[in-house]
Scaffold this motif. Structure first.
Motif, mmCIF file in Angstrom:
data_model
loop_
_atom_site.group_PDB
_atom_site.id
_atom_site.type_symbol
_atom_site.label_atom_id
_atom_site.label_comp_id
_atom_site.label_asym_id
_atom_site.label_seq_id
_atom_site.Cartn_x
_atom_site.Cartn_y
_atom_site.Cartn_z
ATOM 1 N N ILE A 25 -13.445 -0.340 1.198
ATOM 2 C CA ILE A 25 -12.538 0.496 1.982
ATOM 3 C C ILE A 25 -12.896 1.952 1.683
ATOM 4 O O ILE A 25 -12.956 2.354 0.520
ATOM 5 C CB ILE A 25 -11.073 0.222 1.611
ATOM 6 C CG1 ILE A 25 -10.724 -1.247 1.883
ATOM 7 C CG2 ILE A 25 -10.138 1.138 2.389
ATOM 8 C CD1 ILE A 25 -9.340 -1.640 1.392
ATOM 9 N N PRO A 26 -13.168 2.775 2.693
ATOM 10 C CA PRO A 26 -13.543 4.176 2.428
ATOM 11 C C PRO A 26 -12.380 4.964 1.838
ATOM 12 O O PRO A 26 -11.205 4.615 2.012
ATOM 13 C CB PRO A 26 -13.914 4.705 3.822
ATOM 14 C CG PRO A 26 -13.155 3.840 4.772
ATOM 15 C CD PRO A 26 -13.111 2.479 4.142
ATOM 16 N N GLY A 27 -12.723 6.068 1.134
ATOM 17 C CA GLY A 27 -11.699 6.963 0.616
ATOM 18 C C GLY A 27 -11.009 6.462 -0.634
ATOM 19 O O GLY A 27 -11.445 5.496 -1.263
ATOM 20 N N GLN A 28 -9.922 7.128 -0.981
ATOM 21 C CA GLN A 28 -9.170 6.828 -2.192
ATOM 22 C C GLN A 28 -7.708 6.550 -1.862
ATOM 23 O O GLN A 28 -7.196 7.010 -0.835
ATOM 24 C CB GLN A 28 -9.230 8.035 -3.147
ATOM 25 C CG GLN A 28 -10.630 8.387 -3.617
ATOM 26 C CD GLN A 28 -11.231 7.305 -4.483
ATOM 27 O OE1 GLN A 28 -10.506 6.657 -5.256
ATOM 28 N NE2 GLN A 28 -12.534 7.096 -4.380
ATOM 29 N N PHE B 183 -1.923 4.867 5.156
ATOM 30 C CA PHE B 183 -3.312 4.407 5.197
ATOM 31 C C PHE B 183 -4.159 5.167 6.222
ATOM 32 O O PHE B 183 -5.362 4.968 6.306
ATOM 33 C CB PHE B 183 -3.352 2.906 5.515
ATOM 34 C CG PHE B 183 -4.703 2.274 5.374
ATOM 35 C CD1 PHE B 183 -5.358 2.234 4.157
ATOM 36 C CD2 PHE B 183 -5.340 1.708 6.476
ATOM 37 C CE1 PHE B 183 -6.612 1.658 4.020
ATOM 38 C CE2 PHE B 183 -6.580 1.119 6.361
ATOM 39 C CZ PHE B 183 -7.222 1.096 5.126
ATOM 40 N N TYR C 234 -5.701 -2.321 6.444
ATOM 41 C CA TYR C 234 -5.856 -2.334 4.987
ATOM 42 C C TYR C 234 -6.098 -3.757 4.483
ATOM 43 O O TYR C 234 -6.973 -3.988 3.637
ATOM 44 C CB TYR C 234 -4.610 -1.745 4.324
ATOM 45 C CG TYR C 234 -4.640 -1.824 2.814
ATOM 46 C CD1 TYR C 234 -5.620 -1.172 2.088
ATOM 47 C CD2 TYR C 234 -3.681 -2.554 2.121
ATOM 48 C CE1 TYR C 234 -5.642 -1.244 0.700
ATOM 49 C CE2 TYR C 234 -3.695 -2.630 0.745
ATOM 50 C CZ TYR C 234 -4.685 -1.973 0.041
ATOM 51 O OH TYR C 234 -4.714 -2.054 -1.333
ATOM 52 N N TYR D 107 0.863 -1.190 0.000
ATOM 53 C CA TYR D 107 0.000 0.000 0.000
ATOM 54 C C TYR D 107 0.895 1.233 0.000
ATOM 55 O O TYR D 107 1.838 1.322 0.784
ATOM 56 C CB TYR D 107 -0.904 0.021 1.234
ATOM 57 C CG TYR D 107 -1.902 1.163 1.204
ATOM 58 C CD1 TYR D 107 -3.077 1.047 0.464
ATOM 59 C CD2 TYR D 107 -1.665 2.352 1.890
ATOM 60 C CE1 TYR D 107 -3.987 2.092 0.409
ATOM 61 C CE2 TYR D 107 -2.569 3.398 1.843
ATOM 62 C CZ TYR D 107 -3.729 3.263 1.099
ATOM 63 O OH TYR D 107 -4.635 4.302 1.034
ATOM 64 N N ARG E 187 -7.703 6.639 5.631
ATOM 65 C CA ARG E 187 -8.787 5.711 5.298
ATOM 66 C C ARG E 187 -9.051 4.694 6.408
ATOM 67 O O ARG E 187 -9.960 3.875 6.290
ATOM 68 C CB ARG E 187 -8.444 4.958 4.011
ATOM 69 C CG ARG E 187 -8.110 5.842 2.833
ATOM 70 C CD ARG E 187 -7.609 5.045 1.640
ATOM 71 N NE ARG E 187 -8.661 4.285 1.007
ATOM 72 C CZ ARG E 187 -8.468 3.418 0.012
ATOM 73 N NH1 ARG E 187 -7.240 3.195 -0.425
ATOM 74 N NH2 ARG E 187 -9.474 2.772 -0.519
ATOM 75 N N CYS E 188 -8.226 4.744 7.464
ATOM 76 C CA CYS E 188 -8.259 3.704 8.483
ATOM 77 C C CYS E 188 -9.394 3.909 9.474
ATOM 78 O O CYS E 188 -9.504 4.971 10.105
ATOM 79 C CB CYS E 188 -6.925 3.671 9.226
ATOM 80 S SG CYS E 188 -6.809 2.319 10.433
ATOM 81 N N GLU E 189 -10.228 2.891 9.652
ATOM 82 C CA GLU E 189 -11.368 2.967 10.566
ATOM 83 C C GLU E 189 -10.971 2.657 12.010
ATOM 84 O O GLU E 189 -11.785 2.769 12.920
ATOM 85 C CB GLU E 189 -12.465 2.016 10.099
ATOM 86 C CG GLU E 189 -13.045 2.394 8.741
ATOM 87 C CD GLU E 189 -14.127 1.451 8.271
ATOM 88 O OE1 GLU E 189 -14.132 0.275 8.706
ATOM 89 O OE2 GLU E 189 -14.984 1.883 7.472
#
Length: 333
Positions: A275-278, A291, A253, A232, A294-296
């Motif tokens: 996975i949210p975002g870009q 990451f 991820y 990533y 985008r990380c929850e």
């Protein structure tokens, strides 16, 4: 000593918008007869890293550092920084590659036979009839019917699956020690995908090759790989055995990738999650975890923790993770 040893590989491209850090310090090893899958979204650095091994990136705008040590019959060689003449003697012989799009990789103006014969003669001091015999042998081996007749055909006269078999035959012409398969099942239907993957497994056993399988499809990885490297933002973020990855993914991820594919071992009521975002810009990566945006699970860590780039730690035997959620012993922080 590993058959192929990659250490701190970095690949950067000059662009009008800035420096693209396509690969940012990747290290791993692969042994004889082993299959290592490299997975991740488009732009994660999977293909670029392997094109760097092969010396197929444009030298005028590419900076490559680190080392890629390949064990050959003549001894160990570092593919990075090797002059083109020496690399051409190794590329296609000791290390070979199956490209993502066989229609683009095969020359449309030359017959299949001409291209296979040339691939053999470049690395062997034999006459054309011996190379032709080898081409027929390999086409037969990869399952092309009437191989002697098909030598006279052009790439457009083959189906997508048959072109991929021709690419595999070309890659195997000189018994390489390492085979790089870059998305070998892209654009093929599911049945043909399974045939190509089964063919690669059989040929790997026969030729005792190490295989680097590049893919974005974790469904392909499950039945094809021994180990998995997840990339990533140009970095390796998780590396472990294939069974461990599916049973116990740690990097958020990786968990997101697995949650986004259908699985037979889970109930029918579970919905797939994206996975949210870009994916991040490789020009403006910053110093922190790539990451993080985008990380929850970012909220589980102290504020600002993810502004510092995590190290790739071995959290348990053979399981490496780049994430602040886990310490070096594998316990969640």
């Amino acid at each position: 000593m590993s058959l192929l040893s990659v250490r701190d590989l970095r690949v950067e491209f000059k662009t009008p918008d800035g420096i693209v850090k396509a690969v940012a310090g990747v290290s791993f090893d692969i042994n004889e007869g082993e299959t290592v899958a490299i997975v991740g979204e488009s732009g994660s650095g999977k293909s670029v890293s392997n094109l760097a091994y092969m010396g197929l990136l444009p030298a005028s705008r590419t900076t490559i550092t680190g080392s890629v040590i390949l064990k050959t019959d003549e001894g160990e060689v570092d593919l990075i920084g090797m002059d083109n003449d020496r690399l051409r003697k190794i590329r296609g012989k000791d290390i070979a590659m199956i490209f993502q799009d066989p229609m683009s990789a095969l020359h449309p103006f030359y017959t299949i036979g001409d291209q296979l014969i040339e691939a053999h003669q470049v690395h062997n001091s034999v006459d054309k009839s011996a190379s032709r015999k080898r081409a027929i042998e390999l086409l037969s081996l990869v399952g092309v019917a009437n191989p002697e007749e098909r030598l006279a055909a052009y790439p457009h006269q083959f189906s997508g699956g048959m072109r991929q078999r021709v690419m595999i035959a070309m890659a195997l012409m000189n018994n390489p020690k390492v085979l790089i398969a870059d998305e070998p099942t892209t654009a093929l239907d599911v049945t043909v995908q399974a045939q190509i993957l089964a063919l690669l497994r059989d040929l790997q056993k026969q030729f005792k090759m190490a295989v680097i399988l590049i893919t974005h499809d974790l469904g392909v990885v499950a039945g094809a790989a021994d180990r998995v490297n997840v990339m990533y933002g140009g970095r390796l973020v998780e590396s472990t055995g294939v069974n461990e990855l599916y049973k116990n993914p740690l990097m958020p991820y990786t968990v997101g990738l697995l949650d986004s594919i259908p699985r037979m071992d889970q109930g029918h009521g579970k919905r797939l999650r994206a996975i949210p975002g870009q994916p991040p810009s490789l020009i403006k990566l910053g110093e922190g975890c790539a990451f993080a945006a985008r990380c929850e699970r970012k909220s589980e860590l102290p504020e600002g923790r993810c502004d510092v780039s995590p190290e790739l730690n071995e959290v348990k035997a053979g399981h490496l993770v780049r994430c602040h959620l886990y310490d070096s012993k594998g316990a969640a922080k």
